[in-house]
Write a protein that holds these residues in place. Structure first.
Motif, PDB file in Angstrom:
ATOM      1  N   MET A   1       0.815  -1.215   0.000  1.00 29.38           N
ATOM      2  CA  MET A   1       0.000   0.000   0.000  1.00 29.38           C
ATOM      3  C   MET A   1       0.856   1.276   0.000  1.00 29.38           C
ATOM      4  O   MET A   1       0.323   2.366  -0.134  1.00 29.38           O
ATOM      5  CB  MET A   1      -0.944   0.016   1.222  1.00 29.38           C
ATOM      6  N   ASP A   2       2.162   1.152   0.182  1.00 31.50           N
ATOM      7  CA  ASP A   2       2.997   2.364   0.184  1.00 31.50           C
ATOM      8  C   ASP A   2       3.473   2.727  -1.224  1.00 31.50           C
ATOM      9  O   ASP A   2       4.250   3.660  -1.393  1.00 31.50           O
ATOM     10  CB  ASP A   2       4.191   2.204   1.132  1.00 31.50           C
ATOM     11  N   GLN A   7      -0.646  -1.263  -7.614  1.00 30.57           N
ATOM     12  CA  GLN A   7      -1.856  -1.982  -7.199  1.00 30.57           C
ATOM     13  C   GLN A   7      -2.607  -2.586  -8.376  1.00 30.57           C
ATOM     14  O   GLN A   7      -3.565  -3.326  -8.191  1.00 30.57           O
ATOM     15  CB  GLN A   7      -2.771  -1.038  -6.424  1.00 30.57           C
ATOM     16  N   ASP A   8      -2.193  -2.258  -9.586  1.00 31.30           N
ATOM     17  CA  ASP A   8      -2.773  -2.952 -10.732  1.00 31.30           C
ATOM     18  C   ASP A   8      -1.660  -3.277 -11.724  1.00 31.30           C
ATOM     19  O   ASP A   8      -0.486  -3.000 -11.463  1.00 31.30           O
ATOM     20  CB  ASP A   8      -3.893  -2.124 -11.391  1.00 31.30           C
ATOM     21  N   GLY A   9      -2.031  -3.916 -12.813  1.00 30.25           N
ATOM     22  CA  GLY A   9      -1.021  -4.342 -13.782  1.00 30.25           C
ATOM     23  C   GLY A   9      -0.350  -5.635 -13.307  1.00 30.25           C
ATOM     24  O   GLY A   9      -0.855  -6.326 -12.434  1.00 30.25           O
ATOM     25  N   LEU A  11       2.908  -8.094 -11.897  1.00 23.50           N
ATOM     26  CA  LEU A  11       4.155  -8.142 -11.148  1.00 23.50           C
ATOM     27  C   LEU A  11       5.228  -8.688 -12.085  1.00 23.50           C
ATOM     28  O   LEU A  11       5.026  -9.706 -12.740  1.00 23.50           O
ATOM     29  CB  LEU A  11       4.017  -9.082  -9.939  1.00 23.50           C
ATOM     30  N   THR A  12       6.341  -8.015 -12.177  1.00 19.10           N
ATOM     31  CA  THR A  12       7.433  -8.482 -13.036  1.00 19.10           C
ATOM     32  C   THR A  12       8.612  -8.861 -12.143  1.00 19.10           C
ATOM     33  O   THR A  12       8.682  -8.421 -10.987  1.00 19.10           O
ATOM     34  CB  THR A  12       7.888  -7.378 -14.003  1.00 19.10           C
ATOM     35  N   PRO A  13       9.553  -9.655 -12.667  1.00 14.89           N
ATOM     36  CA  PRO A  13      10.746  -9.959 -11.864  1.00 14.89           C
ATOM     37  C   PRO A  13      11.434  -8.695 -11.368  1.00 14.89           C
ATOM     38  O   PRO A  13      11.888  -8.629 -10.228  1.00 14.89           O
ATOM     39  CB  PRO A  13      11.627 -10.738 -12.856  1.00 14.89           C
ATOM     40  N   ASP A  14      11.476  -7.678 -12.211  1.00 14.87           N
ATOM     41  CA  ASP A  14      12.127  -6.427 -11.808  1.00 14.87           C
ATOM     42  C   ASP A  14      11.393  -5.750 -10.656  1.00 14.87           C
ATOM     43  O   ASP A  14      12.003  -5.315  -9.680  1.00 14.87           O
ATOM     44  CB  ASP A  14      12.196  -5.454 -12.999  1.00 14.87           C
ATOM     45  N   SER A  15      10.063  -5.642 -10.790  1.00 14.76           N
ATOM     46  CA  SER A  15       9.315  -4.910  -9.763  1.00 14.76           C
ATOM     47  C   SER A  15       9.347  -5.642  -8.422  1.00 14.76           C
ATOM     48  O   SER A  15       9.468  -5.031  -7.367  1.00 14.76           O
ATOM     49  CB  SER A  15       7.869  -4.650 -10.212  1.00 14.76           C
ATOM     50  N   VAL A  16       9.284  -6.979  -8.473  1.00 11.87           N
ATOM     51  CA  VAL A  16       9.316  -7.749  -7.217  1.00 11.87           C
ATOM     52  C   VAL A  16      10.703  -7.686  -6.591  1.00 11.87           C
ATOM     53  O   VAL A  16      10.848  -7.495  -5.376  1.00 11.87           O
ATOM     54  CB  VAL A  16       8.889  -9.218  -7.469  1.00 11.87           C
ATOM     55  N   ALA A  17      11.746  -7.825  -7.427  1.00 18.26           N
ATOM     56  CA  ALA A  17      13.116  -7.771  -6.903  1.00 18.26           C
ATOM     57  C   ALA A  17      13.362  -6.436  -6.208  1.00 18.26           C
ATOM     58  O   ALA A  17      13.892  -6.374  -5.089  1.00 18.26           O
ATOM     59  CB  ALA A  17      14.109  -7.978  -8.044  1.00 18.26           C
TER      60      ALA A  17
END
Ligand code: SF4
Length: 220
Positions: A1-2, A7-9, A11-17
């Motif tokens: 939530m920060d 919150q949409d779209g 999750l990619t390896p980059d965004s999670v990493a």
């Protein structure tokens, strides 16, 4: 939530990493000379004709519309030039989300789902709509195959209308049309009529996937 993750779209390896404070060490890098080629509906696909007609009717005549879509080739209607769909969550969510929106007072509330996805997980949502006489329009864009996984038959191949009838849809509101440019005006009129009908309606634009069709021709 920060805001660390969207919150949409997707999750990619980059965004999670990045979110967990790691570096995504890609094994391959794409040379800058390679142009981006976002996925698109094949030229000549029936889904294209369906979206061209649907977006024209909705944008010109029903500015309050929302289109809830599903998982399949037709999800690519989210991209330009169509920009035709407002949501895509999981298999079957098109009809259930459109029902929820219609229950909350949205008109027109439109679901777009493919024939395979419909028989995978759309039928229960349709039954719910029939049981409650929900005013919504469901478009089952029928390419007569399961194109995304290589062209297998679906559980509903050749009997989509029979399934809709069996689930209790009024036969006068199951409308079949061939999505071709020459049928543009006919398709527009059908969409208008079914949006104006305040009950459950099903429109079936049906034209075989051109990839499946050409594979069949090659194998002959
Ligand atoms: S694979 Fe078939 S259904 Fe999918 S976009 Fe291409 S022509 Fe359309």
């Amino acid at each position: 939530m920060d805001g660390t993750l969207s919150q949409d779209g997707e999750l990619t390896p980059d965004s999670v990493a990045k979110a967990v404070g790691k570096e995504n060490k890609s094994l391959f890098t794409i040379p800058s000379v390679v142009a981006m080629r976002p996925p698109a509906l094949c030229e000549g696909c029936g889904h294209r004709d369906m979206y061209v007609t649907l977006t024209q009717v909705l944008k010109e005549e029903y500015p309050t519309h929302k289109v809830f879509s599903d998982i399949g080739c037709y999800t690519l209607g989210a991209s330009a030039p169509f920009n035709a769909i407002d949501s895509c969550v999981d298999m079957g969510a098109s009809i259930t989300m459109a029902k929820g929106a219609a229950d909350a007072g949205l008109h027109p509330s439109i679901a777009v789902i493919g024939d395979s996805t419909f028989t995978h997980s759309g039928m229960t949502g349709l039954l719910d709509c029939v049981n409650e006489s929900t005013p919504l329009t469901i478009i089952i864009s029928d390419n007569e195959t399961t194109a995304m996984t290589g062209g297998q038959d679906s559980a509903g191949t050749g009997r989509i209308e029979a399934i809709c009838l069996g689930l209790g849809v009024d036969p006068t509101h199951i409308r079949v049309v061939v999505p071709l440019k020459k049928n543009h005006e006919e398709m527009k009129q059908i969409i208008r009529e079914e949006i104006e009908y305040r009950g459950v309606s099903v429109i079936i634009p049906r034209r075989e996937c051109i990839q499946t069709l050409s594979r069949k021709k090659r194998s002959k």
